[in-house]
Structure formats: C-alpha cells, structure tokens
Design an enzyme around this catalytic site. Structure first.
Site, PDB file in Angstrom:
ATOM      1  N   ASN A   9     -14.928 -43.208 -22.990  1.00 37.45           N
ATOM      2  CA  ASN A   9     -15.629 -43.683 -21.789  1.00 37.45           C
ATOM      3  C   ASN A   9     -17.120 -43.402 -21.969  1.00 37.45           C
ATOM      4  O   ASN A   9     -17.566 -42.261 -21.836  1.00 37.45           O
ATOM      5  CB  ASN A   9     -15.084 -42.935 -20.555  1.00 37.45           C
ATOM      6  CG  ASN A   9     -15.885 -43.239 -19.304  1.00 37.45           C
ATOM      7  OD1 ASN A   9     -16.663 -44.209 -19.260  1.00 37.45           O
ATOM      8  ND2 ASN A   9     -15.715 -42.418 -18.270  1.00 37.45           N
ATOM      9  N   TRP A  10     -17.860 -44.463 -22.287  1.00 39.11           N
ATOM     10  CA  TRP A  10     -19.286 -44.274 -22.586  1.00 39.11           C
ATOM     11  C   TRP A  10     -20.129 -44.086 -21.328  1.00 39.11           C
ATOM     12  O   TRP A  10     -21.327 -43.823 -21.420  1.00 39.11           O
ATOM     13  CB  TRP A  10     -19.818 -45.471 -23.379  1.00 39.11           C
ATOM     14  CG  TRP A  10     -19.211 -45.610 -24.748  1.00 39.11           C
ATOM     15  CD1 TRP A  10     -18.430 -44.689 -25.409  1.00 39.11           C
ATOM     16  CD2 TRP A  10     -19.329 -46.732 -25.636  1.00 39.11           C
ATOM     17  NE1 TRP A  10     -18.054 -45.178 -26.639  1.00 39.11           N
ATOM     18  CE2 TRP A  10     -18.603 -46.422 -26.807  1.00 39.11           C
ATOM     19  CE3 TRP A  10     -19.986 -47.966 -25.553  1.00 39.11           C
ATOM     20  CZ2 TRP A  10     -18.512 -47.304 -27.892  1.00 39.11           C
ATOM     21  CZ3 TRP A  10     -19.896 -48.848 -26.633  1.00 39.11           C
ATOM     22  CH2 TRP A  10     -19.168 -48.513 -27.784  1.00 39.11           C
ATOM     23  N   LYS A  11     -19.543 -44.264 -20.182  1.00 45.89           N
ATOM     24  CA  LYS A  11     -20.269 -44.162 -18.899  1.00 45.89           C
ATOM     25  C   LYS A  11     -21.524 -45.043 -18.952  1.00 45.89           C
ATOM     26  O   LYS A  11     -21.512 -46.088 -19.587  1.00 45.89           O
ATOM     27  CB  LYS A  11     -20.594 -42.708 -18.580  1.00 45.89           C
ATOM     28  CG  LYS A  11     -19.361 -41.811 -18.685  1.00 45.89           C
ATOM     29  CD  LYS A  11     -19.548 -40.483 -18.036  1.00 45.89           C
ATOM     30  CE  LYS A  11     -18.381 -39.583 -18.383  1.00 45.89           C
ATOM     31  NZ  LYS A  11     -18.269 -38.429 -17.524  1.00 45.89           N
ATOM     32  N   HIS A  95     -11.819 -43.481 -11.802  1.00 40.37           N
ATOM     33  CA  HIS A  95     -12.502 -42.337 -12.422  1.00 40.37           C
ATOM     34  C   HIS A  95     -13.099 -41.485 -11.305  1.00 40.37           C
ATOM     35  O   HIS A  95     -13.560 -42.009 -10.286  1.00 40.37           O
ATOM     36  CB  HIS A  95     -13.603 -42.839 -13.367  1.00 40.37           C
ATOM     37  CG  HIS A  95     -14.176 -41.733 -14.209  1.00 40.37           C
ATOM     38  ND1 HIS A  95     -15.125 -40.864 -13.715  1.00 40.37           N
ATOM     39  CD2 HIS A  95     -13.914 -41.336 -15.472  1.00 40.37           C
ATOM     40  CE1 HIS A  95     -15.425 -39.985 -14.670  1.00 40.37           C
ATOM     41  NE2 HIS A  95     -14.708 -40.253 -15.744  1.00 40.37           N
ATOM     42  N   GLU A  97     -15.848 -40.106 -10.963  1.00 38.18           N
ATOM     43  CA  GLU A  97     -17.231 -40.458 -10.585  1.00 38.18           C
ATOM     44  C   GLU A  97     -17.239 -41.661  -9.644  1.00 38.18           C
ATOM     45  O   GLU A  97     -18.084 -41.743  -8.743  1.00 38.18           O
ATOM     46  CB  GLU A  97     -18.069 -40.706 -11.853  1.00 38.18           C
ATOM     47  CG  GLU A  97     -18.387 -39.389 -12.557  1.00 38.18           C
ATOM     48  CD  GLU A  97     -18.600 -39.483 -14.054  1.00 38.18           C
ATOM     49  OE1 GLU A  97     -18.827 -40.581 -14.577  1.00 38.18           O
ATOM     50  OE2 GLU A  97     -18.509 -38.420 -14.720  1.00 38.18           O
ATOM     51  N   GLU A 167      -7.472 -36.026 -15.274  1.00 37.11           N
ATOM     52  CA  GLU A 167      -8.821 -35.520 -15.511  1.00 37.11           C
ATOM     53  C   GLU A 167      -9.211 -34.551 -14.399  1.00 37.11           C
ATOM     54  O   GLU A 167      -9.656 -34.988 -13.316  1.00 37.11           O
ATOM     55  CB  GLU A 167      -9.820 -36.678 -15.520  1.00 37.11           C
ATOM     56  CG  GLU A 167      -9.583 -37.689 -16.611  1.00 37.11           C
ATOM     57  CD  GLU A 167     -10.865 -38.401 -17.012  1.00 37.11           C
ATOM     58  OE1 GLU A 167     -11.238 -38.305 -18.183  1.00 37.11           O
ATOM     59  OE2 GLU A 167     -11.512 -39.015 -16.150  1.00 37.11           O
ATOM     60  N   GLY A 173     -17.406 -33.365 -17.976  1.00 34.18           N
ATOM     61  CA  GLY A 173     -18.829 -33.216 -18.273  1.00 34.18           C
ATOM     62  C   GLY A 173     -19.360 -31.801 -18.064  1.00 34.18           C
ATOM     63  O   GLY A 173     -20.572 -31.590 -18.015  1.00 34.18           O
ATOM     64  N   SER A 212     -14.024 -32.734 -20.924  1.00 31.28           N
ATOM     65  CA  SER A 212     -14.645 -31.923 -21.978  1.00 31.28           C
ATOM     66  C   SER A 212     -13.762 -31.764 -23.211  1.00 31.28           C
ATOM     67  O   SER A 212     -13.748 -30.713 -23.853  1.00 31.28           O
ATOM     68  CB  SER A 212     -15.061 -30.555 -21.425  1.00 31.28           C
ATOM     69  OG  SER A 212     -16.025 -30.726 -20.393  1.00 31.28           O
ATOM     70  N   GLY A 233     -15.382 -38.515 -22.663  1.00 30.32           N
ATOM     71  CA  GLY A 233     -16.690 -38.927 -22.188  1.00 30.32           C
ATOM     72  C   GLY A 233     -17.754 -38.603 -23.227  1.00 30.32           C
ATOM     73  O   GLY A 233     -17.919 -39.312 -24.235  1.00 30.32           O
ATOM     74  N   GLY A 234     -18.477 -37.517 -23.003  1.00 36.84           N
ATOM     75  CA  GLY A 234     -19.609 -37.148 -23.857  1.00 36.84           C
ATOM     76  C   GLY A 234     -19.320 -37.219 -25.349  1.00 36.84           C
ATOM     77  O   GLY A 234     -20.127 -37.760 -26.131  1.00 36.84           O
TER      78      GLY A 234
HETATM   79  C1  PEP Z   1     -14.722 -38.680 -18.532  1.00 35.19           C
HETATM   80  O1  PEP Z   1     -15.775 -39.075 -18.053  1.00 35.19           O
HETATM   81  O2  PEP Z   1     -13.685 -39.330 -18.361  1.00 35.19           O
HETATM   82  C2  PEP Z   1     -14.739 -37.426 -19.287  1.00 35.19           C
HETATM   83  C3  PEP Z   1     -13.588 -36.892 -19.612  1.00 35.19           C
HETATM   84  O3  PEP Z   1     -15.968 -36.912 -19.590  1.00 35.19           O
HETATM   85  P1  PEP Z   1     -16.251 -35.656 -20.576  1.00 35.19           P
HETATM   86  O4  PEP Z   1     -15.382 -35.821 -21.791  1.00 35.19           O
HETATM   87  O5  PEP Z   1     -17.708 -35.744 -20.884  1.00 35.19           O
HETATM   88  O6  PEP Z   1     -15.871 -34.435 -19.813  1.00 35.19           O
END
Ligand code: PEP
Length: 250
Positions: A9-11, A95, A97, A167, A173, A212, A233-234
């Site tokens: 997930n590149w956001k 998600h 967010e 999640e 994040g 994470s 994500g990151g």
């Molecule tokens: C996400 O946004 O779905 C996520 C898991 O982010 P991160 O890996 O950065 O925690």
C-alpha cells in the site's frame, strides 16, 4: 492451501519517476519470490503507469479506495468500473486512514466492498482496533462489528475470493508491530467467525497482517498458521525491503 499474498500500500507517495524505479526493482526480484503472490496499490493517478509496467508479469495491482457508486455526480471519486478499465485485480477497502480521516463507517466500507465485487475486483477488507480499544479489551468485538457489516450486506459467500487484512491501528506506521502471538490470536478469531458460517469459505479466505511489517519481523509473523500474507505500507516503498518480506513468506 492458501497462497500467501504480499501487498504494498503505497498510500499518497511516489512520483512517475520513483514508481518506474520501484516497479523495475520489484519486477527484477519477483522470480525469486514466486511462491508468494505480489500486488501493489499506487495512488489513482499512477494506475495507468502501473498497468503498463506490470502487464505480462505475475504481479497484481489495484487501488487504495473506490467509490461505493458506479458513476454519477460524485466529484473527486473513482468508481469500480473505472478500475476495471485498468485491469485492477484488487482494491483496498476500509483502511483505518479512510475510516478515521475520511469518516468511512462500517456501512460505507461494506458498500464499497460490494461495489468492488460487482465489477469482479477482489476487495481487501481492512479491520482492526485502536490502541484504546485494545486496552479496553474490546479488540474482538471491534473486528467482529467491522466484519459483520460486510457479512450482513454481502453474506459469507462474498469472502470466497475476498481478502481480509487485520491491521491494528496502533501498529500502522508507528514502528510498533503486533507480536506474532497477538496477530495470530486475532487472525484465528476472524477465521473462526467465518467458519461458523461456512467452514469451506473460511479455509480459503486469505487473512493478511498489516502494521509496521518489515523484513526483520515478517518471518515470524508469516509463519503463523492463520497469517496468509501482509499488507505493507512504509516498507513497500523500497523494492529490496518489499521483496525481502515476500521472501520471508516463501
Ligand atoms: C498500511 O498502511 O496498511 C500499513 C500497514 O502501513 P505500515 O506498514 O507503514 O505500518
């Protein structure tokens, strides 16, 4: 046997140039992690670029959101049939967010899930509790409520090809990952809820962990019996790290 899925997930990150580089890196390393399915989720505007770069590869793509409506006067929204035009395989719905920053309720998320299925795109339904909810001991109740909204609208049959991503909001994040024991507990709970309605569907539904996840912790998480991959994500913004996570799942 459920094939693991590692999804990036590149956001709201990247540029045409950086995405070309990232995809080149992922394409080059994909053969080494062929046991795992890979998929990436760019911002909408880069969908054409991603389609062009990944066509003919085994790597899937999709978007981070879609409208619950199929077309019409919804300024700024993007509909399921448009995603179909770009041959999206998956779409992320719910998600945290989207739920917290854009006020998406369980019911809106359920309608988005339905909108994706209507056009043959597999939804990745995100569920998870906040830190406060975990500390209050209501993690299972929260996840059950989020699942129930979709089950009420679409029924258990809708989960045959769908994916669920657990999640925990406090892990997204933050660098603070759920332990493999914490994650497995919730994944097993989700599967048991599905199994109570249809054991065959429950056995097929992939449940990803997100929060994470990185190469250093992926091996332990992905070794759990009910963790069928990761929503990253990151760490998905660097080809080497993303592929190393996938490798841990091979
Ligand atoms: C996400 O946004 O779905 C996520 C898991 O982010 P991160 O890996 O950065 O925690």
């Amino acid at each position: 046997m459920r094939r693991k899925l590692v999804a990036g997930n590149w956001k709201m990150n990247g540029s045409a140039d950086s995405i070309r580089g990232l995809l080149q890196g992922i394409r080059e390393g994909a053969a080494d992690v062929a046991a795992v399915e890979l998929a990436v989720f760019p911002p909408f505007v880069y969908l054409g670029l991603v389609e062009q770069q990944l066509s003919g590869t085994a790597i899937g793509w999709g978007t981070q959101n879609l409208s619950e409506h199929a077309s019409g006067a919804y300024t700024g929204e993007v509909a399921g049939p448009m995603l179909q035009d770009f041959r999206c395989k998956y779409v992320i719905v719910g998600h945290s967010e989207r739920r917290t920053l854009y006020g998406e309720s369980d019911q809106i998320v359920a309608r988005k899930f339905a909108a994706a299925r209507k056009v043959g795109i597999d939804p990745i339904l995100c569920v998870g509790e906040t830190l406060e909810e975990r500390e209050q001991g209501v993690t299972e109740a929260v996840v059950e409520r989020q699942l129930k909204a979709v089950l009420d609208l679409e029924g258990i049959g809708a989960f045959v090809d769908a994916v669920i991503a657990y999640e925990p909001v406090w892990a997204i994040g933050t660098g603070r990952t759920a332990t493999s024991v914490q994650a497995q507990e919730v994944h097993a709970f989700i599967r048991a809820k599905l199994a109570a309605l249809d054991p065959a569907v429950a056995g097929k539904t992939r449940i990803l962990y997100g929060g994470s996840m990185k190469a250093a912790n992926a091996g332990e998480l992905l070794a759990q019996p009910d963790i069928d991959g990761g929503l990253i994500g990151g760490a998905s913004l660097e080809a080497k790290e993303f592929l190393a996570i996938a490798k841990a799942g091979c």
